[in-house]
Design a protein around this motif. Sequence first.
Motif, PDB file in Angstrom:
ATOM      1  N   VAL A   1     -18.050  -8.506 -32.629  1.00 18.01           N
ATOM      2  CA  VAL A   1     -17.668  -9.815 -33.156  1.00 18.01           C
ATOM      3  C   VAL A   1     -18.873 -10.257 -33.982  1.00 18.01           C
ATOM      4  O   VAL A   1     -19.982 -10.335 -33.467  1.00 18.01           O
ATOM      5  CB  VAL A   1     -17.399 -10.840 -32.031  1.00 18.01           C
ATOM      6  N   VAL A   2     -18.659 -10.493 -35.279  1.00 20.41           N
ATOM      7  CA  VAL A   2     -19.760 -10.828 -36.178  1.00 20.41           C
ATOM      8  C   VAL A   2     -19.636 -12.274 -36.639  1.00 20.41           C
ATOM      9  O   VAL A   2     -18.572 -12.691 -37.110  1.00 20.41           O
ATOM     10  CB  VAL A   2     -19.790  -9.894 -37.408  1.00 20.41           C
TER      11      VAL A   2
ATOM     12  N   TYR B   1     -15.976 -11.254 -38.663  1.00 22.16           N
ATOM     13  CA  TYR B   1     -15.292 -10.002 -38.376  1.00 22.16           C
ATOM     14  C   TYR B   1     -15.102  -9.832 -36.881  1.00 22.16           C
ATOM     15  O   TYR B   1     -15.966 -10.200 -36.092  1.00 22.16           O
ATOM     16  CB  TYR B   1     -16.152  -8.854 -38.923  1.00 22.16           C
ATOM     17  N   MET B   2     -13.962  -9.249 -36.504  1.00 20.37           N
ATOM     18  CA  MET B   2     -13.726  -8.768 -35.140  1.00 20.37           C
ATOM     19  C   MET B   2     -13.211  -7.354 -35.267  1.00 20.37           C
ATOM     20  O   MET B   2     -12.281  -7.096 -36.037  1.00 20.37           O
ATOM     21  CB  MET B   2     -12.698  -9.615 -34.401  1.00 20.37           C
ATOM     22  N   SER B   3     -13.836  -6.441 -34.522  1.00 25.97           N
ATOM     23  CA  SER B   3     -13.379  -5.057 -34.546  1.00 25.97           C
ATOM     24  C   SER B   3     -12.086  -4.930 -33.742  1.00 25.97           C
ATOM     25  O   SER B   3     -11.512  -5.934 -33.310  1.00 25.97           O
ATOM     26  CB  SER B   3     -14.458  -4.137 -33.972  1.00 25.97           C
ATOM     27  N   GLU B   4     -11.688  -3.720 -33.497  1.00 27.45           N
ATOM     28  CA  GLU B   4     -10.475  -3.464 -32.735  1.00 27.45           C
ATOM     29  C   GLU B   4     -10.493  -4.241 -31.423  1.00 27.45           C
ATOM     30  O   GLU B   4     -11.489  -4.256 -30.701  1.00 27.45           O
ATOM     31  CB  GLU B   4     -10.354  -1.972 -32.436  1.00 27.45           C
ATOM     32  N   ILE B   5      -9.382  -4.879 -31.145  1.00 27.12           N
ATOM     33  CA  ILE B   5      -9.229  -5.662 -29.928  1.00 27.12           C
ATOM     34  C   ILE B   5      -8.397  -4.812 -28.971  1.00 27.12           C
ATOM     35  O   ILE B   5      -7.278  -4.425 -29.289  1.00 27.12           O
ATOM     36  CB  ILE B   5      -8.522  -6.998 -30.233  1.00 27.12           C
ATOM     37  N   VAL B   6      -8.969  -4.501 -27.825  1.00 21.85           N
ATOM     38  CA  VAL B   6      -8.303  -3.623 -26.872  1.00 21.85           C
ATOM     39  C   VAL B   6      -7.868  -4.432 -25.652  1.00 21.85           C
ATOM     40  O   VAL B   6      -8.705  -4.903 -24.882  1.00 21.85           O
ATOM     41  CB  VAL B   6      -9.237  -2.466 -26.434  1.00 21.85           C
ATOM     42  N   PHE B   7      -6.558  -4.606 -25.510  1.00 21.68           N
ATOM     43  CA  PHE B   7      -6.010  -5.270 -24.332  1.00 21.68           C
ATOM     44  C   PHE B   7      -5.846  -4.212 -23.247  1.00 21.68           C
ATOM     45  O   PHE B   7      -5.137  -3.232 -23.427  1.00 21.68           O
ATOM     46  CB  PHE B   7      -4.666  -5.932 -24.646  1.00 21.68           C
ATOM     47  N   VAL B   8      -6.520  -4.416 -22.118  1.00 20.23           N
ATOM     48  CA  VAL B   8      -6.532  -3.445 -21.032  1.00 20.23           C
ATOM     49  C   VAL B   8      -5.538  -3.828 -19.940  1.00 20.23           C
ATOM     50  O   VAL B   8      -4.871  -2.979 -19.366  1.00 20.23           O
ATOM     51  CB  VAL B   8      -7.960  -3.332 -20.442  1.00 20.23           C
TER      52      VAL B   8
ATOM     53  N   THR C   1     -28.530 -12.344 -41.984  1.00 19.84           N
ATOM     54  CA  THR C   1     -27.786 -13.612 -41.941  1.00 19.84           C
ATOM     55  C   THR C   1     -26.720 -13.621 -40.854  1.00 19.84           C
ATOM     56  O   THR C   1     -25.983 -14.592 -40.730  1.00 19.84           O
ATOM     57  CB  THR C   1     -27.082 -13.887 -43.294  1.00 19.84           C
ATOM     58  N   SER C   2     -26.649 -12.556 -40.070  1.00 21.51           N
ATOM     59  CA  SER C   2     -25.542 -12.418 -39.118  1.00 21.51           C
ATOM     60  C   SER C   2     -26.016 -12.128 -37.700  1.00 21.51           C
ATOM     61  O   SER C   2     -27.179 -11.794 -37.464  1.00 21.51           O
ATOM     62  CB  SER C   2     -24.609 -11.290 -39.565  1.00 21.51           C
ATOM     63  N   LEU C   3     -25.071 -12.248 -36.786  1.00 17.84           N
ATOM     64  CA  LEU C   3     -25.263 -11.890 -35.384  1.00 17.84           C
ATOM     65  C   LEU C   3     -24.021 -11.124 -34.959  1.00 17.84           C
ATOM     66  O   LEU C   3     -22.900 -11.597 -35.161  1.00 17.84           O
ATOM     67  CB  LEU C   3     -25.408 -13.148 -34.519  1.00 17.84           C
ATOM     68  N   THR C   4     -24.231  -9.947 -34.397  1.00 16.30           N
ATOM     69  CA  THR C   4     -23.122  -9.143 -33.880  1.00 16.30           C
ATOM     70  C   THR C   4     -23.198  -9.176 -32.360  1.00 16.30           C
ATOM     71  O   THR C   4     -24.278  -9.076 -31.777  1.00 16.30           O
ATOM     72  CB  THR C   4     -23.219  -7.689 -34.373  1.00 16.30           C
ATOM     73  N   MET C   5     -22.043  -9.335 -31.734  1.00 15.76           N
ATOM     74  CA  MET C   5     -21.997  -9.368 -30.274  1.00 15.76           C
ATOM     75  C   MET C   5     -20.815  -8.555 -29.776  1.00 15.76           C
ATOM     76  O   MET C   5     -19.908  -8.226 -30.534  1.00 15.76           O
ATOM     77  CB  MET C   5     -21.934 -10.804 -29.766  1.00 15.76           C
ATOM     78  N   ARG C   6     -20.848  -8.226 -28.498  1.00 18.05           N
ATOM     79  CA  ARG C   6     -19.758  -7.546 -27.812  1.00 18.05           C
ATOM     80  C   ARG C   6     -19.119  -8.575 -26.887  1.00 18.05           C
ATOM     81  O   ARG C   6     -19.818  -9.412 -26.312  1.00 18.05           O
ATOM     82  CB  ARG C   6     -20.296  -6.352 -27.026  1.00 18.05           C
TER      83      ARG C   6
ATOM     84  N   LEU D   1     -20.153 -12.391 -23.219  1.00 21.59           N
ATOM     85  CA  LEU D   1     -20.650 -12.013 -24.542  1.00 21.59           C
ATOM     86  C   LEU D   1     -22.086 -11.547 -24.422  1.00 21.59           C
ATOM     87  O   LEU D   1     -22.836 -12.049 -23.585  1.00 21.59           O
ATOM     88  CB  LEU D   1     -20.617 -13.221 -25.494  1.00 21.59           C
ATOM     89  N   VAL D   2     -22.470 -10.626 -25.295  1.00 22.69           N
ATOM     90  CA  VAL D   2     -23.865 -10.223 -25.373  1.00 22.69           C
ATOM     91  C   VAL D   2     -24.161  -9.852 -26.826  1.00 22.69           C
ATOM     92  O   VAL D   2     -23.358  -9.199 -27.489  1.00 22.69           O
ATOM     93  CB  VAL D   2     -24.193  -9.057 -24.417  1.00 22.69           C
ATOM     94  N   ALA D   3     -25.292 -10.326 -27.318  1.00 25.18           N
ATOM     95  CA  ALA D   3     -25.726  -9.975 -28.673  1.00 25.18           C
ATOM     96  C   ALA D   3     -26.101  -8.503 -28.697  1.00 25.18           C
ATOM     97  O   ALA D   3     -26.778  -8.014 -27.791  1.00 25.18           O
ATOM     98  CB  ALA D   3     -26.910 -10.836 -29.105  1.00 25.18           C
ATOM     99  N   THR D   4     -25.659  -7.799 -29.728  1.00 23.88           N
ATOM    100  CA  THR D   4     -25.982  -6.376 -29.855  1.00 23.88           C
ATOM    101  C   THR D   4     -26.814  -6.084 -31.094  1.00 23.88           C
ATOM    102  O   THR D   4     -27.481  -5.066 -31.154  1.00 23.88           O
ATOM    103  CB  THR D   4     -24.702  -5.516 -29.899  1.00 23.88           C
TER     104      THR D   4
END
Length: 133
Positions: free
Chosen positions: A101-102, A50-57, A78-83, A70-73
């Motif tokens: 990002v999962v 999964y990827m959440s909303e992708i914001v192009f700045v 069974t998963s790892l979520t990161m920013r 990247l940083v794990a949040t």
Amino acid sequence: MNFYTRKWVRPEDLNANGTLFGGSLLRWIDEEAAVYAIIQLGNGKVVTKYMSEIVFVSSAREGDIVEIGLVATRFGRTSLTMRAEARNLFTHRSILTIDEVVFVNLDEDGNPAPHGYTDITYARDRVPAAHRA
């Protein structure tokens, strides 16, 4: 957030407007996130779930260098979520942010498998056994 990976924006990475094509940047982020997940989970078999909303700045132009951070949040069973964030190395201006990002840890049969981790590692102690020197 640590920025380890850098990519040089080349002509083949540009869109019709002469700026960085979003698809190229997302490919770079997905690849870097996979490497990060492999190291954090100690398993070479991980997949993007999964990827959440992708914001192009902002954007980048040919010759710019893009840093990917990247940083794990959160560690699930069974998963790892990161920013994720991509920024211009020269200006430090953010180009893109993704809040979640999962990645999912897989077993030998390709099924989700518990990984047993709950915290971030900054060492190489979780490099998959098959890849250790």
